[in-house]
Design an enzyme around this catalytic site. Structure first.
Site, PDB file in Angstrom:
ATOM      1  N   SER A 191      22.420  33.914  28.641  1.00  0.00           N
ATOM      2  CA  SER A 191      21.961  34.672  27.476  1.00  0.00           C
ATOM      3  C   SER A 191      21.238  33.743  26.511  1.00  0.00           C
ATOM      4  O   SER A 191      20.330  34.147  25.799  1.00  0.00           O
ATOM      5  CB  SER A 191      23.140  35.338  26.767  1.00  0.00           C
ATOM      6  OG  SER A 191      23.913  36.077  27.684  1.00  0.00           O
TER       7      SER A 191
ATOM      8  N   GLY B 232      23.279  37.315  36.100  1.00  0.00           N
ATOM      9  CA  GLY B 232      24.532  36.569  36.292  1.00  0.00           C
ATOM     10  C   GLY B 232      25.716  37.497  36.055  1.00  0.00           C
ATOM     11  O   GLY B 232      26.636  37.596  36.884  1.00  0.00           O
ATOM     12  N   HIS B 233      25.700  38.195  34.913  1.00  0.00           N
ATOM     13  CA  HIS B 233      26.767  39.160  34.622  1.00  0.00           C
ATOM     14  C   HIS B 233      26.787  40.265  35.683  1.00  0.00           C
ATOM     15  O   HIS B 233      27.849  40.693  36.130  1.00  0.00           O
ATOM     16  CB  HIS B 233      26.540  39.809  33.250  1.00  0.00           C
ATOM     17  CG  HIS B 233      26.486  38.857  32.102  1.00  0.00           C
ATOM     18  ND1 HIS B 233      25.316  38.571  31.442  1.00  0.00           N
ATOM     19  CD2 HIS B 233      27.451  38.131  31.490  1.00  0.00           C
ATOM     20  CE1 HIS B 233      25.552  37.719  30.460  1.00  0.00           C
ATOM     21  NE2 HIS B 233      26.848  37.420  30.466  1.00  0.00           N
TER      22      HIS B 233
END
Ligand code: AMP
Length: 285
Positions: free
Chosen positions: A186, A36-37
């Site tokens: 996370s 995602g990051h």
């Protein structure tokens, strides 16, 4: 890749880049980076001359009973991922570098911050707006990249930039999911294997809800009920909220006749709280 731990180091590099007329993209994160990051970093890499990733678990956005102490951290792995994606600078300050003794200045956006996650996390978005404002000032970025995964955060940061005339463009990026449909986070690391399987119910429920809206259902409560019923069919899931709000002011709607955000927050076990959402930008005729 430059690894900076002080604000002065970041500013020194930024001054040099600005002198050369280079554009800067900022990706604010709390670390423990995943795909995602990575999607935000790749987008920034494609659009800006220099890319800064901030990697900072921001203490002031956690409530007293939340997971600040246990939030997962792995700075070495984060550096590898960032370097592999062509990041120019990773900023990894200590809390004491960001919040000096006698820190008393906060930024907040009202109305939008009190709905959805704001109900169970009353100080959260003021903490986010404050750290993000600091990062905007420190990096002088031209563009900053945020995920739709945290849709309320994205709406609030956009509003803050508009209302307070920050010289920065906010770029919203789509939710990245695992093959199973689970939104990458996370916090997924907190889930047991069993819970991870059961957590798929979020995406399943939202897919049904989105299909209803896209095929013309106007009754927000009917969509909400369908989504809630599916989530509640999973005994391990405990709903914090299922809401449909207008994708502007984030206020609850009964009738779907404009852009809407459907957002859910669900507990698995005592301490894992997952969020997910869908946005329908165009009113269906
Ligand atoms: P965090 O480290 O969780 O604070 O997230 C940093 C940024 O990454 C935020 O803008 C998030 O919305 C974004 N992000 C986190 N997970 C995802 C995901 N699964 N897809 C897209 N963006 C994400």
């Amino acid at each position: 890749m430059i690894k900076a731990t002080t604000i002065d180091e970041v500013k020194k590099n930024v001054r040099e880049w600005k002198k050369q007329g280079l554009t800067i993209g900022l990706v604010p994160t709390m670390g423990y980076l995943h795909e995602g990051h990575a999607s935000l970093i790749k987008r920034a890499r494609g659009e800006c001359d220099k890319v800064i990733v901030s990697d900072f678990v921001n203490p002031i956005q956690f409530g007293p009973k939340e997971d600040l102490a246990t939030y997962p951290r792995d700075f070495e792995a984060d550096c590898k991922l960032c370097e592999g994606l062509g990041t120019d600078l990773i900023f990894h300050p200590e809390p004491s570098e960001m919040y000096l003794d006698g820190f008393h200045s906060y930024v907040g956006v009202d109305t939008l911050s009190t709905e959805l996650c704001g109900k169970s996390r009353p100080i959260h978005f003021n903490g986010v707006c404050t750290v993000v404002s600091k990062l905007f000032n420190i990096t002088e970025a031209d563009k900053a990249y945020f995920g739709q995964k945290d849709a309320q955060q994205l709406a609030i940061v956009k509003r803050m930039v508009r209302d307070l005339n920050f010289n920065i463009e906010i770029v919203g990026c789509p939710i990245i999911r695992e093959e199973s449909g689970l939104a990458k986070s996370s916090r997924n690391t907190y889930l047991t294997e069993e819970e991870r399987k059961k957590a798929l119910v979020l995406h399943k429920a939202l897919t049904v809800g989105e299909e209803m809206v896209r095929s013309g259902e106007k009754d927000a409560n009917a969509v909400k009920k369908a989504v809630t019923d599916i989530i509640e069919s999973e005994p391990l899931a405990r709903v914090d909220y299922v809401e449909i709000v207008d994708w502007n002011e984030l206020q609850k709607v009964d009738k779907i006749d404009g852009p809407i955000l459907t957002a859910v927050a669900v507990y698995f076990g005592d301490k894992v709280r997952l969020i997910d959402n869908f946005i329908v930008e165009e009113a269906v005729k």
